[in-house]
Design a protein around this motif. Structure first.
Motif, PDB file in Angstrom:
ATOM      1  N   UNK A   4      42.745  37.061  34.643  1.00 39.13           N
ATOM      2  CA  UNK A   4      41.371  36.849  34.182  1.00 39.13           C
ATOM      3  C   UNK A   4      40.483  36.491  35.371  1.00 39.13           C
ATOM      4  N   UNK A   5      39.233  36.673  35.128  1.00 38.00           N
ATOM      5  CA  UNK A   5      38.236  36.351  36.144  1.00 38.00           C
ATOM      6  C   UNK A   5      38.359  34.873  36.532  1.00 38.00           C
ATOM      7  N   UNK A   6      38.614  34.028  35.525  1.00 39.42           N
ATOM      8  CA  UNK A   6      38.732  32.588  35.775  1.00 39.42           C
ATOM      9  C   UNK A   6      39.901  32.285  36.706  1.00 39.42           C
ATOM     10  N   UNK A   7      41.002  33.003  36.482  1.00 39.06           N
ATOM     11  CA  UNK A   7      42.163  32.801  37.355  1.00 39.06           C
ATOM     12  C   UNK A   7      41.818  33.114  38.796  1.00 39.06           C
ATOM     13  N   UNK A   8      41.163  34.251  38.997  1.00 38.07           N
ATOM     14  CA  UNK A   8      40.783  34.656  40.347  1.00 38.07           C
ATOM     15  C   UNK A   8      39.891  33.594  40.964  1.00 38.07           C
ATOM     16  N   UNK A   9      38.924  33.133  40.163  1.00 35.31           N
ATOM     17  CA  UNK A   9      37.983  32.123  40.681  1.00 35.31           C
ATOM     18  C   UNK A   9      38.702  30.836  41.044  1.00 35.31           C
ATOM     19  N   UNK A  10      39.573  30.370  40.157  1.00 34.91           N
ATOM     20  CA  UNK A  10      40.192  29.077  40.428  1.00 34.91           C
ATOM     21  C   UNK A  10      41.123  29.176  41.635  1.00 34.91           C
ATOM     22  N   UNK A  11      41.814  30.293  41.767  1.00 35.42           N
ATOM     23  CA  UNK A  11      42.683  30.451  42.942  1.00 35.42           C
ATOM     24  C   UNK A  11      41.869  30.434  44.224  1.00 35.42           C
ATOM     25  N   UNK A  12      40.787  31.209  44.234  1.00 38.26           N
ATOM     26  CA  UNK A  12      39.968  31.272  45.452  1.00 38.26           C
ATOM     27  C   UNK A  12      39.332  29.919  45.727  1.00 38.26           C
ATOM     28  N   UNK A  13      38.886  29.230  44.656  1.00 34.80           N
ATOM     29  CA  UNK A  13      38.263  27.919  44.834  1.00 34.80           C
ATOM     30  C   UNK A  13      39.235  26.945  45.468  1.00 34.80           C
ATOM     31  N   UNK A  14      40.485  26.955  44.993  1.00 39.04           N
ATOM     32  CA  UNK A  14      41.416  25.961  45.507  1.00 39.04           C
ATOM     33  C   UNK A  14      41.888  26.324  46.909  1.00 39.04           C
ATOM     34  N   UNK A  15      42.016  27.593  47.215  1.00 38.20           N
ATOM     35  CA  UNK A  15      42.604  27.939  48.506  1.00 38.20           C
ATOM     36  C   UNK A  15      41.577  28.099  49.630  1.00 38.20           C
ATOM     37  N   UNK A  26      35.238  44.426  37.494  1.00 39.22           N
ATOM     38  CA  UNK A  26      34.702  45.796  37.524  1.00 39.22           C
ATOM     39  C   UNK A  26      35.648  46.778  36.818  1.00 39.22           C
ATOM     40  N   UNK A  27      36.605  46.206  36.061  1.00 41.50           N
ATOM     41  CA  UNK A  27      37.582  47.085  35.434  1.00 41.50           C
ATOM     42  C   UNK A  27      37.120  47.548  34.067  1.00 41.50           C
ATOM     43  N   UNK A  28      36.023  46.975  33.602  1.00 39.38           N
ATOM     44  CA  UNK A  28      35.591  47.303  32.245  1.00 39.38           C
ATOM     45  C   UNK A  28      36.370  46.522  31.210  1.00 39.38           C
ATOM     46  N   UNK A  29      36.974  45.400  31.648  1.00 41.91           N
ATOM     47  CA  UNK A  29      37.575  44.502  30.658  1.00 41.91           C
ATOM     48  C   UNK A  29      39.083  44.374  30.715  1.00 41.91           C
ATOM     49  N   UNK A  30      39.752  45.277  31.407  1.00 38.39           N
ATOM     50  CA  UNK A  30      41.219  45.190  31.393  1.00 38.39           C
ATOM     51  C   UNK A  30      41.732  44.225  32.448  1.00 38.39           C
ATOM     52  N   UNK A  31      40.848  43.748  33.309  1.00 37.13           N
ATOM     53  CA  UNK A  31      41.240  42.727  34.267  1.00 37.13           C
ATOM     54  C   UNK A  31      42.057  43.241  35.430  1.00 37.13           C
ATOM     55  N   UNK A  32      41.936  44.507  35.754  1.00 35.16           N
ATOM     56  CA  UNK A  32      42.743  45.052  36.841  1.00 35.16           C
ATOM     57  C   UNK A  32      41.918  45.342  38.074  1.00 35.16           C
ATOM     58  N   UNK A  33      40.632  45.107  37.998  1.00 39.35           N
ATOM     59  CA  UNK A  33      39.785  45.470  39.112  1.00 39.35           C
ATOM     60  C   UNK A  33      38.661  44.448  39.258  1.00 39.35           C
ATOM     61  N   UNK A  34      38.542  43.900  40.454  1.00 38.56           N
ATOM     62  CA  UNK A  34      37.544  42.849  40.665  1.00 38.56           C
ATOM     63  C   UNK A  34      36.723  43.102  41.920  1.00 38.56           C
ATOM     64  N   UNK A  35      35.546  42.535  41.857  1.00 37.84           N
ATOM     65  CA  UNK A  35      34.656  42.595  42.982  1.00 37.84           C
ATOM     66  C   UNK A  35      34.349  41.153  43.389  1.00 37.84           C
ATOM     67  N   UNK A  36      34.495  40.831  44.656  1.00 36.75           N
ATOM     68  CA  UNK A  36      34.372  39.435  45.079  1.00 36.75           C
ATOM     69  C   UNK A  36      33.313  39.289  46.172  1.00 36.75           C
ATOM     70  N   UNK A  37      32.482  38.273  45.976  1.00 36.70           N
ATOM     71  CA  UNK A  37      31.548  37.829  47.017  1.00 36.70           C
ATOM     72  C   UNK A  37      31.910  36.396  47.322  1.00 36.70           C
TER      73      UNK A  37
END
Lengths: 97, 295
Positions: A4-15, A26-37
């Motif tokens: 999930x988007x939240x997982x990605x965020x929390x991992x990046x936030x902590x590390x 950017x996957x259209x909901x399946x959670x397989x593709x992300x765009x990060x700034x």
């Protein structure tokens, strides 16, 4: 199992302790593709390639399920400030005319 | 029937030699003058005669459909004169009525218009000959007959038809470099580890892009963007197709390990991995890339 988007965020936030983070799915909901700034102090003095490596490494676990990760921005706070000048503060007196 | 005055052109071999695609023996409609009792008579050499005669006989019919160059009316290129939109041969003249170029086309009107637009100073008037049943051979033969006639009459190839003159032909996109191949083919046992080949390649070339597909037709959107960025920078670069299983067998896995980078495309500059599509895009947008390539 999708990431999930939240997982990605929390991992990046902590590390990477970012001062600005924008993750978009950017996957259209399946959670397989992300765009990060991402903006982090830890990028200071590092080449873009190394910054991308840091993000990829931080997300190593998640990457197993993420098909595509696009890092559109990996900046230092300084660079971020240059690109996004803070909005003028209406309370402060105008600069000398 | 068009009388093709080839005999005189055959007597001026020096002018013919200047025209590389010109094969008098293959295109000789002269043969008809001899009404072909035995096709070998007019030809000193024997090896090609039989074939030549057959071709020429068939082509004679076609060539006769187009008038001689000298008999064709010269028409000024202007908005009042409409040219047929048929296939055919055309000859372009400048304002001194000097022949500039002979061409063939699938659409006379469109070609004349295009030339008028691209070289208005040389495109003053034109002769056109519609070719009936315009297959490629018939068009080529019509073109050859006009060329021969002009060469015979003037002793010169029209300036626009001289080799190397690109005034009248659409400027083709500059030829792209071929993609580099790491191995001589998958059937050949390498004596050097693939890693060493990669290492040598990226160190010996300033910019190397490992992409999916060829540089002229990348097969993935990210590779396409990388190629687009490199081209827009105008930088000399080498490209390697990581999907080429014949000549770059095993490259993807080896390169991922070599560069410690999980995806393609990968761009190397001065032996170091610069990055993939995201990194190149960012550096392109913020101008870093231009600075890097200027060094």
């Amino acid at each position: 199992m999708a990431v999930t988007k939240e997982q990605v965020e929390s991992t990046l936030n902590s590390k990477l302790n970012p001062s600005h983070l924008d993750v978009s799915d950017t996957s259209g909901g399946c959670g397989a593709s992300y765009c990060v700034e991402i903006v982090s102090e830890q990028f200071e003095g590092k080449r873009l390639l190394e910054r991308h490596r840091m993000v990829n490494t931080a997300l190593a676990e998640e990457m197993k399920q993420i098909h595509a990760l696009s890092i559109t921005k990996a900046l230092t706070p300084q660079q971020w400030a240059l690109q996004n000048p803070p909005p003028p503060n209406p309370q402060s007196p105008p600069a000398a005319a | 029937m068009a009388a093709l005055n080839l005999s005189s052109s055959l007597h001026s071999p020096s002018s013919l030699r200047r025209f590389p695609n010109f094969h008098p023996s293959r295109s000789t409609p002269t043969i008809s003058f001899y009404s072909l009792p035995k096709p070998s008579i007019p030809f000193p050499s024997t090896s090609l005669v039989q074939k030549t005669a057959l071709i020429s006989r068939r082509l004679n019919v076609v060539v006769s459909a187009v008038k001689n160059l000298s008999e064709t009316e010269l028409v000024p290129v202007s908005s009042e004169n409409e040219f047929p939109s048929d296939s055919g041969v055309y000859a372009i003249y400048n304002d001194s009525d000097d022949l500039q170029f002979i061409g063939i086309t699938r659409n006379l009107a469109a070609s004349v218009l295009t030339h008028k637009k691209s070289v208005p100073e040389l495109c003053f008037s034109v002769k056109v000959g519609v070719v009936e049943e315009p297959d490629k051979t018939a068009l080529t033969e019509a073109w050859k007959s006009w060329m021969q006639e002009h060469i015979a009459a003037s002793g010169k190839v029209p300036p626009g038809n001289e080799p190397g003159n690109t005034t009248w032909v659409k400027k083709a996109a500059p030829r792209k470099k071929p993609d580099l191949r790491l191995t001589p083919g998958s059937h050949v046992q390498l004596t050097v580890p693939l890693e060493d080949l990669i290492d040598r390649l990226v160190k010996e070339n300033k910019v190397v892009a490992f992409i999916k597909g060829s540089r002229s037709a990348p097969l993935c959107g990210f590779s396409q963007r990388v190629v687009g960025i490199l081209e827009s920078q105008g930088v000399e670069y080498e490209s390697v197709d990581v999907l080429d299983e014949e000549y770059n067998y095993g490259l993807r896995e080896t390169l991922k390990k070599y560069s410690n980078w999980p995806t393609f495309p990968q761009v190397f500059v001065n032996g170091d991995l610069l990055g993939g599509c995201d990194i190149l895009t960012s550096m392109h947008e913020n101008g870093e890339l231009a600075g890097l390539f200027k060094q």
